[in-house]
Structure formats: C-alpha cells, structure tokens
Design an enzyme around this catalytic site. Sequence first.
Site, PDB file in Angstrom:
ATOM      1  N   HIS A 147      56.163  18.011  39.672  1.00 12.05           N
ATOM      2  CA  HIS A 147      55.208  16.937  39.368  1.00 12.05           C
ATOM      3  C   HIS A 147      54.740  16.267  40.674  1.00 12.05           C
ATOM      4  CE1 HIS A 147      55.180  16.494  34.973  1.00 12.05           C
ATOM      5  NE2 HIS A 147      56.476  16.761  34.977  1.00 12.05           N
ATOM      6  N   ASP A 156      53.086  17.319  31.697  1.00  9.90           N
ATOM      7  CA  ASP A 156      53.853  17.207  30.453  1.00  9.90           C
ATOM      8  C   ASP A 156      52.822  16.951  29.363  1.00  9.90           C
ATOM      9  OD1 ASP A 156      56.170  17.393  31.946  1.00  9.90           O
ATOM     10  OD2 ASP A 156      56.470  15.235  32.045  1.00  9.90           O
ATOM     11  N   GLU A 163      62.547  22.278  28.828  1.00 10.64           N
ATOM     12  CA  GLU A 163      61.673  21.231  28.266  1.00 10.64           C
ATOM     13  C   GLU A 163      60.406  21.860  27.682  1.00 10.64           C
ATOM     14  OE1 GLU A 163      60.876  18.742  31.668  1.00 10.64           O
ATOM     15  OE2 GLU A 163      62.962  18.148  31.879  1.00 10.64           O
TER      16      GLU A 163
HETATM   17 ZN   LIG Z   1      57.667  17.351  33.372  1.00  8.61          ZN
END
Ligand SMILES: [Zn+2]
Length: 244
Positions: free
Chosen positions: A141, A148, A206
């Site tokens: 990031h 995300d 994730e």
């Molecule tokens: Zn992330």
Amino acid sequence: MKNKTILLFFILLIGSLVSCNLNDYSRQLGVVNTKEKYAFQVEKNDYKLMVDLKEVATDFIFDIRYATKNNFTGEKIYPSNDAFLRKYIAEDLKKANDSLMKLGYQLKILDAYRPYSATIKFYEIYPDGDFVANPMVGSRHNRGTTVDVTLVDRKTGEDLEMPTKFDVFTKEAHPNFDDLPPHIIENKMLLINVMKHFKFDVHPNEWWHYDHARWQRYPMMDLTFKQIKDVAESYKEEEYDLSL
Ligand SMILES: [Zn+2]
C-alpha cells in the site's frame, strides 16, 4: 577493569539497538519521504505519478476506512476520504470497475495508497506480520500499487456478502477458505477473478486486498495526502502549459 570493559560493551550494544529504530528501516527500504524527491522521480518517469481515484472515474464508491474511526485501530488515521494510486494502475482499476459495472456491480474502495508512517502505526497497534505489514518490510500500500476493495450491487446499493468484514484477521478471510455458503464463495470469486483479469493479485490472507502485478516498479512513500495532491496539481498545470 575487565568488568568495566564488559559493561561498556553492553552499553554500546544497547545504544546501537535503540538507534536501529523505525527511521533506519525507512532509510534501508528507500522510502521516498520528501515532496521534492517524489516530484523529481515523477519528472524522470511520469508513470510514477499518483492520481486521485475520484478524478480517474466517477463510478468508484469510496469508503476509506482509515479516514474514519471504523477500522481495526479505532482511530482516524487519514485526514480525508481520499484514495490515490499510480496512474497506470489506477487506469487498470478503472477497467476492472467498468467490467464489473456491465455485470451489475461496482467497486467500493476501502483503502489505496497508505503513507509508510501509517504502516508503522498499524504495526504498533497490531504486531502480527501475517495481517499487518511489518515496517521492516513495509506494505505494498505504501507504493501506491495496492487497493482494498469490495463489491456493491448497483441495483440495491448494498455491499455483496463476503466471507468476513474488512480487516477481520481470521482464517475465514483467506481467499482459499471455502467452508462458506455457495453464494458467498461466488461473490468472493467474482471479485478475485475480475481483479486478476486486470492484473491485480489477491493477498493470500485477505480476500479484499489486491496488489498490481507491477508493484515492484514503484518505491515506498511516506508523503501526506496533501503532498501527493500538490504534485498531482503541479503536474496537471505542466501538462496544460505544454498544450499551449
Ligand atoms: Zn490491503
């Protein structure tokens, strides 16, 4: 005498460990931490420019969680509900969204560029390298190459049901966890597959986190949103000048 030497050795050792702080990691990782350095890189290679996703497309939905207290830290980390990515990566994300819109869905952006200092803060709050990037390594990031996201149904305006909520650090969040109702697997796989088609790979832990295939081309950054905006604005003015 010998004891004094040993004592001195330990004092020096502790001193060097303390001085090996997070700023040193930042230096070792080559984190870009001045506006001038970043602007210089953009001048040399304009693909390094970070752009505001709101200006790339009007069809993204924004819910930047770290600009609110509704995130795992319980604190407001970002000053504004802004999302930045490197320019060509933002364009690939727009393509993914355009494709999803044709199917009746829309991308909701939960996080994009994250300053390196925010990564340090996250790790201090939740020091588990499986879910929160270790500052010794940094987060993708920080490079402006990662987002995300989740999916919204265009008809209802509601989020699609996914395996977990955002930033829930359990095994259910792993993309390959399949002990779930079929419609949830379908929603998750739709997101993963469309993102993959447009060069974004899902994180192994994730379902919401996607790294662009070219993330390695970009350095980590520790600039504020305002600094990022300033460079984007001056670049726009420069483009305007060239067109005269
Ligand atoms: Zn992330």
